[in-house]
Design an enzyme around this catalytic site. Structure first.
Site, PDB file in Angstrom:
ATOM      1  N   THR A   7       0.812  -1.155   0.102  1.00  0.00           N
ATOM      2  CA  THR A   7      -0.102   0.024  -0.206  1.00  0.00           C
ATOM      3  C   THR A   7       0.575   1.278   0.030  1.00  0.00           C
ATOM      4  O   THR A   7       2.082   1.250   0.315  1.00  0.00           O
ATOM      5  CB  THR A   7      -0.921   0.059   1.202  1.00  0.00           C
ATOM      6  OG1 THR A   7      -0.166   0.088   2.367  1.00  0.00           O
ATOM      7  CG2 THR A   7      -1.802  -1.356   1.365  1.00  0.00           C
ATOM      8  N   ASP A   8       0.099   2.271  -0.408  1.00  0.00           N
ATOM      9  CA  ASP A   8       0.844   3.672  -0.282  1.00  0.00           C
ATOM     10  C   ASP A   8       0.640   4.089   1.415  1.00  0.00           C
ATOM     11  O   ASP A   8       0.073   3.581   2.146  1.00  0.00           O
ATOM     12  CB  ASP A   8       0.385   4.452  -1.181  1.00  0.00           C
ATOM     13  CG  ASP A   8      -1.343   5.056  -1.140  1.00  0.00           C
ATOM     14  OD1 ASP A   8      -1.813   4.547  -0.066  1.00  0.00           O
ATOM     15  OD2 ASP A   8      -1.835   5.356  -2.054  1.00  0.00           O
ATOM     16  N   ALA A   9       0.891   5.407   1.441  1.00  0.00           N
ATOM     17  CA  ALA A   9       0.842   5.923   2.767  1.00  0.00           C
ATOM     18  C   ALA A   9      -0.671   6.132   3.453  1.00  0.00           C
ATOM     19  O   ALA A   9      -0.925   6.025   4.395  1.00  0.00           O
ATOM     20  CB  ALA A   9       1.285   7.240   2.764  1.00  0.00           C
ATOM     21  N   ILE A  66      -4.001   2.314   0.799  1.00  0.00           N
ATOM     22  CA  ILE A  66      -4.633   1.981  -0.676  1.00  0.00           C
ATOM     23  C   ILE A  66      -3.367   1.165  -1.284  1.00  0.00           C
ATOM     24  O   ILE A  66      -2.264   1.669  -1.514  1.00  0.00           O
ATOM     25  CB  ILE A  66      -4.985   3.038  -1.331  1.00  0.00           C
ATOM     26  CG1 ILE A  66      -6.072   4.121  -0.627  1.00  0.00           C
ATOM     27  CG2 ILE A  66      -5.525   2.529  -2.735  1.00  0.00           C
ATOM     28  CD1 ILE A  66      -7.343   3.395  -0.317  1.00  0.00           C
TER      29      ILE A  66
END
Length: 139
Positions: free
Chosen positions: A20-22, A25
């Site tokens: 995921t990103d920060a 997601i």
């Protein structure tokens, strides 16, 4: 596993933090990794192990990807990936793959053309008969 269950093969993948990103997601490129893992597990379910193919200098390489992102997957979700062969040619095949959320929502849909190659020569190779036999059994 029965043949009808392999016509549309289903594999589950958990979304890890590293995917995921920060914001929690799934980063879009990681969907390609999920799809690759599902195709590998589908081959394994057919009794085809890629390490054995490598010993014969046979490989399947992605030639084309068409992917649509419909909704995001999130950290810790258990995703279902559905895979099926929608086209089978002498030296290539096309997979239709869909990533589905735990609630049943379609997150990603993809068409992926995979070519069979002689890994030593890096040239197209007719799909070996023992593999083609397994593919035609479920198409």
């Amino acid at each position: 596993m029965a043949e009808d269950k392999l016509a549309i093969f289903e594999h589950q993948i958990r979304v890890y933090y590293e995917d995921t990103d920060a914001g929690g997601i799934v980063y879009y490129a990681n969907y390609l990794k999920f799809l690759e893992r599902a195709r590998t597990e589908w081959l394994r379910a057919l009794g085809i192990e890629q390490d054995e193919l490598l010993e014969r200098s046979v490989g399947f390489v992605v030639k084309r990807v068409e992917m649509d992102n419909h909704a995001p997957a999130r950290f810790n979700e258990l995703l279902r990936i559905q895979s099926e062969i929608v086209e089978l040619k002498r030296a290539s095949l096309m997979f239709k793959q869909t990533i589905v959320s735990p609630s049943g929502q379609r997150l990603v849909s993809a068409l992926i053309r995979v070519a069979c190659v002689d890994l030593r020569a890096m040239k197209p190779l007719a799909i070996p008969a023992f593999i083609l036999e397994e593919f035609t059994r479920v198409v």
